[in-house]
Motif scaffolding. Structure first.
Motif, PDB file in Angstrom:
ATOM      1  N   GLU A 170      -4.859  54.795   9.627  1.00  0.00           N
ATOM      2  CA  GLU A 170      -4.731  54.992  11.073  1.00  0.00           C
ATOM      3  C   GLU A 170      -5.999  55.610  11.665  1.00  0.00           C
ATOM      4  N   VAL A 171      -6.565  56.555  10.934  1.00  0.00           N
ATOM      5  CA  VAL A 171      -7.781  57.211  11.417  1.00  0.00           C
ATOM      6  C   VAL A 171      -8.911  56.189  11.505  1.00  0.00           C
ATOM      7  N   ARG A 172      -9.026  55.318  10.516  1.00  0.00           N
ATOM      8  CA  ARG A 172     -10.075  54.285  10.546  1.00  0.00           C
ATOM      9  C   ARG A 172      -9.897  53.340  11.724  1.00  0.00           C
ATOM     10  N   VAL A 173      -8.639  52.962  11.986  1.00  0.00           N
ATOM     11  CA  VAL A 173      -8.371  52.042  13.098  1.00  0.00           C
ATOM     12  C   VAL A 173      -8.751  52.673  14.422  1.00  0.00           C
ATOM     13  N   TRP A 174      -8.355  53.929  14.639  1.00  0.00           N
ATOM     14  CA  TRP A 174      -8.676  54.572  15.912  1.00  0.00           C
ATOM     15  C   TRP A 174     -10.165  54.827  16.048  1.00  0.00           C
ATOM     16  N   ARG A 175     -10.841  55.150  14.924  1.00  0.00           N
ATOM     17  CA  ARG A 175     -12.296  55.349  14.987  1.00  0.00           C
ATOM     18  C   ARG A 175     -12.984  54.048  15.379  1.00  0.00           C
ATOM     19  N   LEU A 176     -12.529  52.917  14.831  1.00  0.00           N
ATOM     20  CA  LEU A 176     -13.095  51.613  15.182  1.00  0.00           C
ATOM     21  C   LEU A 176     -12.854  51.298  16.653  1.00  0.00           C
ATOM     22  N   ARG A 177     -11.661  51.592  17.146  1.00  0.00           N
ATOM     23  CA  ARG A 177     -11.365  51.336  18.557  1.00  0.00           C
ATOM     24  C   ARG A 177     -12.240  52.178  19.474  1.00  0.00           C
ATOM     25  N   VAL A 178     -12.455  53.441  19.109  1.00  0.00           N
ATOM     26  CA  VAL A 178     -13.331  54.300  19.912  1.00  0.00           C
ATOM     27  C   VAL A 178     -14.734  53.703  19.972  1.00  0.00           C
ATOM     28  N   ARG A 179     -15.244  53.259  18.837  1.00  0.00           N
ATOM     29  CA  ARG A 179     -16.588  52.666  18.806  1.00  0.00           C
ATOM     30  C   ARG A 179     -16.653  51.387  19.628  1.00  0.00           C
ATOM     31  N   CYS A 180     -15.621  50.559  19.559  1.00  0.00           N
ATOM     32  CA  CYS A 180     -15.606  49.308  20.330  1.00  0.00           C
ATOM     33  C   CYS A 180     -15.591  49.580  21.828  1.00  0.00           C
ATOM     34  N   PHE A 181     -14.760  50.529  22.267  1.00  0.00           N
ATOM     35  CA  PHE A 181     -14.734  50.856  23.691  1.00  0.00           C
ATOM     36  C   PHE A 181     -16.039  51.499  24.144  1.00  0.00           C
ATOM     37  N   THR A 182     -16.689  52.234  23.275  1.00  0.00           N
ATOM     38  CA  THR A 182     -17.985  52.823  23.619  1.00  0.00           C
ATOM     39  C   THR A 182     -19.031  51.733  23.834  1.00  0.00           C
TER      40      THR A 182
END
Length: 95
Positions: free
Chosen positions: A6-18
């Motif tokens: 879950e942490v990896r998924v949310w970290r990836l989403r944060v990077r994509c939105f950035t």
């Protein structure tokens, strides 16, 4: 340090939105430079709304990233304080 899925998924989403927000901001600035064209006048408003939407989604993803990161640390036997210390080590506050 291994982190949960879950942490990896949310970290990836944060990077994509950035990245998406940075691209949108670049488009807004380039349209501002080309302000005299009709194309710029038509698309400036929607791009600004898109930037606001991306910013809000990025804030939500960052919140969920932090929440899952903290819960993962607590599951491993740590505490909220150790999670905060690790978070600040991985993501130091500006300044």
């Amino acid at each position: 340090m291994t982190v949960s899925e879950e942490v990896r998924v949310w970290r990836l989403r944060v990077r994509c939105f950035t990245v998406a927000g940075a691209v949108c901001l670049a488009l807004i600035f380039s349209l501002k430079i080309l302000d005299s064209t009709e194309f710029a006048k038509i698309f400036m408003g929607p791009f600004i709304l898109l930037l606001i939407f991306l910013w809000l989604c990025g804030l939500y993803c960052t919140y969920r990233y932090w929440k899952d990161f903290r819960e993962d640390e607590i599951r491993r036997g740590g505490s909220a304080e150790t999670a905060r210390a690790k978070w600040h080590k991985l993501h130091p506050p500006p300044g």
